[in-house]
Design a protein around this motif. Structure first.
Motif, PDB file in Angstrom:
ATOM      1  N   PHE A  51       4.769  -9.134   0.087  1.00  0.00           N
ATOM      2  CA  PHE A  51       3.918  -8.410   0.812  1.00  0.00           C
ATOM      3  C   PHE A  51       3.499  -7.022   1.132  1.00  0.00           C
ATOM      4  O   PHE A  51       4.797  -6.478   0.848  1.00  0.00           O
ATOM      5  N   HIS A  52       2.338  -6.597   1.372  1.00  0.00           N
ATOM      6  CA  HIS A  52       2.191  -5.007   1.347  1.00  0.00           C
ATOM      7  C   HIS A  52       1.437  -4.990   2.894  1.00  0.00           C
ATOM      8  O   HIS A  52       0.863  -4.887   2.940  1.00  0.00           O
ATOM      9  N   LEU A  53       2.442  -3.884   3.468  1.00  0.00           N
ATOM     10  CA  LEU A  53       2.279  -3.525   4.731  1.00  0.00           C
ATOM     11  C   LEU A  53       1.193  -2.046   4.544  1.00  0.00           C
ATOM     12  O   LEU A  53       2.102  -1.083   3.825  1.00  0.00           O
ATOM     13  N   LEU A  54       0.023  -2.459   5.003  1.00  0.00           N
ATOM     14  CA  LEU A  54      -1.124  -0.976   4.846  1.00  0.00           C
ATOM     15  C   LEU A  54      -1.269  -0.438   6.183  1.00  0.00           C
ATOM     16  O   LEU A  54      -1.847  -1.061   7.493  1.00  0.00           O
ATOM     17  N   GLY A  55      -1.214   0.935   6.471  1.00  0.00           N
ATOM     18  CA  GLY A  55      -1.002   1.846   7.678  1.00  0.00           C
ATOM     19  C   GLY A  55      -3.047   2.696   7.418  1.00  0.00           C
ATOM     20  O   GLY A  55      -2.306   3.481   6.214  1.00  0.00           O
ATOM     21  N   ASP A  59     -11.613   5.169   8.435  1.00  0.00           N
ATOM     22  CA  ASP A  59     -11.817   5.496   7.368  1.00  0.00           C
ATOM     23  C   ASP A  59     -12.316   4.174   6.101  1.00  0.00           C
ATOM     24  O   ASP A  59     -11.873   4.476   4.890  1.00  0.00           O
ATOM     25  N   GLY A  60     -10.717   4.139   6.416  1.00  0.00           N
ATOM     26  CA  GLY A  60      -9.646   3.220   5.024  1.00  0.00           C
ATOM     27  C   GLY A  60      -9.130   4.137   4.005  1.00  0.00           C
ATOM     28  O   GLY A  60      -8.685   3.380   3.545  1.00  0.00           O
ATOM     29  N   THR A  61      -8.881   4.830   4.687  1.00  0.00           N
ATOM     30  CA  THR A  61      -7.531   5.843   4.264  1.00  0.00           C
ATOM     31  C   THR A  61      -6.594   5.232   4.006  1.00  0.00           C
ATOM     32  O   THR A  61      -6.048   5.215   5.500  1.00  0.00           O
ATOM     33  N   LEU A  62      -5.504   4.905   3.462  1.00  0.00           N
ATOM     34  CA  LEU A  62      -4.844   4.713   2.812  1.00  0.00           C
ATOM     35  C   LEU A  62      -3.235   5.070   3.362  1.00  0.00           C
ATOM     36  O   LEU A  62      -3.015   7.184   2.593  1.00  0.00           O
ATOM     37  N   VAL A  63      -2.739   5.819   4.642  1.00  0.00           N
ATOM     38  CA  VAL A  63      -1.515   7.005   5.289  1.00  0.00           C
ATOM     39  C   VAL A  63       0.130   6.150   5.007  1.00  0.00           C
ATOM     40  O   VAL A  63       0.668   7.211   5.177  1.00  0.00           O
ATOM     41  N   ALA A  64       0.528   4.906   4.914  1.00  0.00           N
ATOM     42  CA  ALA A  64       1.337   4.789   5.398  1.00  0.00           C
ATOM     43  C   ALA A  64       1.612   3.288   4.514  1.00  0.00           C
ATOM     44  O   ALA A  64       0.084   2.527   4.640  1.00  0.00           O
ATOM     45  N   TYR A  65       2.268   3.305   4.261  1.00  0.00           N
ATOM     46  CA  TYR A  65       2.762   1.896   3.254  1.00  0.00           C
ATOM     47  C   TYR A  65       4.460   1.327   2.776  1.00  0.00           C
ATOM     48  O   TYR A  65       5.568   2.624   3.076  1.00  0.00           O
TER      49      TYR A  65
END
Length: 153
Positions: A51-55, A59-65
């Protein structure tokens, strides 16, 4: 950027849209390959089972993963790996928010259980703040000192 204002999503691999997958692989490459000057095979074949945790910002910019790994795939225990924050977003506690979210998400997926990680040794103190303790001697992985750490259930 306020880490508390992020949108958190935890998705299986097959639910990742192409753009989301591109963004997370780009972030992982930016940090683990370019910033850390480490040539290694990031796409290790495990992503489809994780599973992939996305922060993400509004605006949709991925800043944490972080990648949540089921028990038996990397270690006997479930694991959290590929923990990464966007370099421009560091310094405000985002890494700690990410780890709390990762532990919460892992427990939500598979129940409260022990977690084992392969941490970069230089980050041992960071992971200790999240109740991880060393469980191995330091070892070299991809040219970087690592240590296995565990967190009790």
């Amino acid at each position: 950027m306020n880490p508390r204002e992020l949108n958190w999503r935890c998705l299986p691999f097959d639910a990742l849209h192409a753009r989301t997958l591109y963004n997370l692989l780009q972030l992982r490459t930016e940090v683990f390959v370019m910033e850390q000057t480490c040539i290694f095979q990031d796409m290790d074949g495990a992503d489809p089972q994780c599973f992939h945790l996305l922060g993400e910002e509004a605006d949709g910019t991925l800043v944490a993963y972080a990648r949540l790994v089921p028990a038996g795939l990397k270690f006997t225990e479930a694991s959290i790996g590929r923990v990464v924050t966007l370099p421009a977003a560091r310094g405000g506690g985002l890494g700690h928010v990410l780890m709390r979210e990762a532990v919460r998400a892992l427990h939500g997926l598979w129940g409260v259980q022990p977690i084992r990680i392969g941490a970069q040794a230089r980050l041992e103190a960071f992971y200790r703040q999240h109740d991880f303790v060393p469980a191995s001697e330091i070892y070299i992985e991809d040219g970087i000192d690592h240590v296995e750490m565990t967190r009790a259930a």
